[in-house]
Design a protein around this motif. Structure first.
Motif, PDB file in Angstrom:
ATOM      1  N   LEU A 120       0.712  -1.310  -0.127  1.00 20.03           N
ATOM      2  CA  LEU A 120       0.008   0.054  -0.100  1.00 20.03           C
ATOM      3  C   LEU A 120       0.897   1.244   0.130  1.00 20.03           C
ATOM      4  O   LEU A 120       1.850   1.186   0.730  1.00 20.03           O
ATOM      5  N   PHE A 121       0.626   2.343  -0.731  1.00 23.56           N
ATOM      6  CA  PHE A 121       1.237   3.482  -0.624  1.00 23.56           C
ATOM      7  C   PHE A 121       0.519   4.611   0.131  1.00 23.56           C
ATOM      8  O   PHE A 121       1.024   5.465   0.633  1.00 23.56           O
ATOM      9  N   ASP A 122      -0.803   4.202   0.412  1.00 24.25           N
ATOM     10  CA  ASP A 122      -1.683   5.262   1.412  1.00 24.25           C
ATOM     11  C   ASP A 122      -2.667   4.308   1.937  1.00 24.25           C
ATOM     12  O   ASP A 122      -3.231   3.447   1.357  1.00 24.25           O
ATOM     13  N   LEU A 123      -3.003   4.781   3.364  1.00 21.59           N
ATOM     14  CA  LEU A 123      -3.884   3.729   4.083  1.00 21.59           C
ATOM     15  C   LEU A 123      -5.176   4.047   3.757  1.00 21.59           C
ATOM     16  O   LEU A 123      -6.146   3.008   4.069  1.00 21.59           O
ATOM     17  N   ASN A 124      -5.374   4.948   2.861  1.00 20.52           N
ATOM     18  CA  ASN A 124      -6.992   5.363   2.450  1.00 20.52           C
ATOM     19  C   ASN A 124      -7.021   4.168   1.304  1.00 20.52           C
ATOM     20  O   ASN A 124      -8.542   3.989   0.914  1.00 20.52           O
ATOM     21  N   GLU A 125      -6.224   3.351   0.800  1.00 21.36           N
ATOM     22  CA  GLU A 125      -6.609   2.640  -0.039  1.00 21.36           C
ATOM     23  C   GLU A 125      -7.134   1.161   0.639  1.00 21.36           C
ATOM     24  O   GLU A 125      -7.983   0.380   0.058  1.00 21.36           O
ATOM     25  N   LEU A 126      -7.212   1.072   1.901  1.00 23.95           N
ATOM     26  CA  LEU A 126      -7.984   0.354   2.761  1.00 23.95           C
ATOM     27  C   LEU A 126      -9.565   0.738   2.891  1.00 23.95           C
ATOM     28  O   LEU A 126     -10.130  -0.264   3.475  1.00 23.95           O
ATOM     29  N   ASP A 127      -9.955   1.796   2.396  1.00 23.99           N
ATOM     30  CA  ASP A 127     -11.422   2.170   2.380  1.00 23.99           C
ATOM     31  C   ASP A 127     -12.103   1.167   1.791  1.00 23.99           C
ATOM     32  O   ASP A 127     -11.909   0.620   0.813  1.00 23.99           O
ATOM     33  N   PRO A 128     -13.405   0.839   2.394  1.00 22.87           N
ATOM     34  CA  PRO A 128     -14.114  -0.291   1.641  1.00 22.87           C
ATOM     35  C   PRO A 128     -14.677   0.140   0.415  1.00 22.87           C
ATOM     36  O   PRO A 128     -15.168  -0.810  -0.157  1.00 22.87           O
ATOM     37  N   GLU A 129     -14.810   1.451   0.142  1.00 21.47           N
ATOM     38  CA  GLU A 129     -15.157   1.759  -1.117  1.00 21.47           C
ATOM     39  C   GLU A 129     -13.978   1.875  -2.191  1.00 21.47           C
ATOM     40  O   GLU A 129     -14.142   2.221  -3.366  1.00 21.47           O
ATOM     41  N   GLY A 130     -12.832   1.336  -1.863  1.00 26.19           N
ATOM     42  CA  GLY A 130     -11.847   1.450  -2.673  1.00 26.19           C
ATOM     43  C   GLY A 130     -11.140   2.655  -3.143  1.00 26.19           C
ATOM     44  O   GLY A 130     -11.036   2.768  -4.291  1.00 26.19           O
ATOM     45  N   ARG A 131     -11.099   3.465  -2.127  1.00 30.04           N
ATOM     46  CA  ARG A 131     -10.471   4.847  -2.602  1.00 30.04           C
ATOM     47  C   ARG A 131      -9.397   4.703  -3.415  1.00 30.04           C
ATOM     48  O   ARG A 131      -8.125   3.951  -2.816  1.00 30.04           O
ATOM     49  N   HIS A 132      -8.664   5.503  -4.533  1.00 29.65           N
ATOM     50  CA  HIS A 132      -7.742   4.966  -5.109  1.00 29.65           C
ATOM     51  C   HIS A 132      -6.645   6.336  -4.842  1.00 29.65           C
ATOM     52  O   HIS A 132      -6.810   7.250  -4.046  1.00 29.65           O
ATOM     53  N   LEU A 133      -5.404   5.652  -4.968  1.00 30.49           N
ATOM     54  CA  LEU A 133      -4.289   6.734  -5.092  1.00 30.49           C
ATOM     55  C   LEU A 133      -4.248   8.094  -5.653  1.00 30.49           C
ATOM     56  O   LEU A 133      -5.078   8.144  -6.871  1.00 30.49           O
ATOM     57  N   PRO A 134      -3.828   9.155  -5.134  1.00 27.86           N
ATOM     58  CA  PRO A 134      -3.669  10.416  -5.877  1.00 27.86           C
ATOM     59  C   PRO A 134      -3.050   9.851  -7.500  1.00 27.86           C
ATOM     60  O   PRO A 134      -2.145   8.821  -7.408  1.00 27.86           O
ATOM     61  N   VAL A 135      -3.162  10.710  -8.012  1.00 32.88           N
ATOM     62  CA  VAL A 135      -2.728  10.561  -9.695  1.00 32.88           C
ATOM     63  C   VAL A 135      -1.106  10.172  -9.489  1.00 32.88           C
ATOM     64  O   VAL A 135      -0.669   9.355 -10.319  1.00 32.88           O
ATOM     65  N   GLY A 136      -0.441  11.058  -8.900  1.00 30.13           N
ATOM     66  CA  GLY A 136       1.090  11.005  -8.825  1.00 30.13           C
ATOM     67  C   GLY A 136       1.558   9.809  -8.320  1.00 30.13           C
ATOM     68  O   GLY A 136       2.480   8.872  -8.797  1.00 30.13           O
ATOM     69  N   LEU A 137       0.957   9.497  -7.288  1.00 32.41           N
ATOM     70  CA  LEU A 137       1.236   8.051  -6.552  1.00 32.41           C
ATOM     71  C   LEU A 137       0.973   6.930  -7.542  1.00 32.41           C
ATOM     72  O   LEU A 137       1.716   5.789  -7.539  1.00 32.41           O
TER      73      LEU A 137
END
Length: 256
Positions: free
Chosen positions: A174-191
């Motif tokens: 994972l590059f960002d813990l928001n990737e664990l969001d149940p709705e599957g939030r994506h990484l920012p474009v740069g990452l």
């Protein structure tokens, strides 16, 4: 850093003292250096921070590598007596790959001191939703190596028992813990662009993100998640969260 039963355990090392002194020789990709915004500061090295805690570097008995990217393995030479744990596929790819991407992610200079490798095969028991999980040391189930290939060929997650729960260091799976969001939030474009550029196996990487997301959904109350490059998560853990979570079973845990 974990205070284990027979000494200190580091999960990755970050950059080391020699990387700071000789970056042109030991950091292979100037583009990655720029993108990552590396802090070439001796005070940031693990060995300096271990000493600042009043501990001796020789007390670091084990280093578990999530993978061998230069920004995770640069400090190995600062702890030459430590046993270095890594999956077979990761070390083999590091030593033998001629892939252009691997040429800018791996630094042969960082292992010139010939680390004391403890190489682990991809075999073991089931842990939660993951297969082929194995203990760092025989006879102990407090630190587990969890296969999370995708970012690199032999990428490794590290599960640390903490009381009735676990800390799961997912490295660069994972590059960002928001990737664990149940709705599957994506990484920012740069990452996302950066990860797509570096990934060894896109299908495996995405599959493991999904498995981690399911793990968080099913066991989020008993597993504390960490990843390597999320500054918000790092700051929260460094404050006090990780110490509170870990203190009941394995002793002190520090975020360096």
């Amino acid at each position: 850093m974990i205070e284990g039963p027979d000494g200190l355990v580091l999960i990755d090392t970050g950059l080391g003292t020699q990387d700071i002194m000789r970056p042109k020789h030991r950091i292979p990709g100037p583009i990655l250096n720029t993108v990552l915004g590396l802090a070439l500061d001796q005070k940031e090295t693990a060995i300096t921070q271990v000493r600042a805690l009043g501990l001796h570097p020789r007390d670091v008995r084990h280093i578990v590598l999530t993978h061998l990217d230069f920004d995770h393995a640069g400090g190995l030479a600062d702890f030459p007596e430590a046993q270095v744990h890594v999956f077979t596929d990761e070390l083999h790819n590091f030593l033998n790959s001629a892939n252009p991407i691997d040429m800018i992610r791996y630094s042969q200079e960082q292992i010139a001191h010939q680390p004391d490798w403890e190489v682990h095969e991809l075999e073991g028991e089931r842990w939660m939703e993951f297969e082929a999980v194995r203990a760092m040391t025989v006879g102990s189930s407090d630190i587990l190596l969890v296969p999370l290939a995708g970012h690199t060929r032999g990428h490794c997650g590290v599960a640390i028992r903490a009381g009735d729960g676990w800390i799961l260091h997912s490295g660069d799976a994972l590059f960002d813990l928001n990737e664990l969001d149940p709705e599957g939030r994506h990484l920012p474009v740069g990452l996302r662009t950066f990860e797509n550029m570096l990934q060894y196996d896109r299908e495996k990487r995405i599959q493991n993100v999904e498995r981690l997301r399911e793990l968080k959904k099913a066991h989020g109350d008993s597993i504390h998640f960490i990843c390597s490059h999320d500054p918000d998560g790092f700051e929260a853990d460094a404050a006090d969260g990780i110490k509170e979570f870990a203190s009941t079973r394995i002793g002190r845990a520090e975020m360096l």
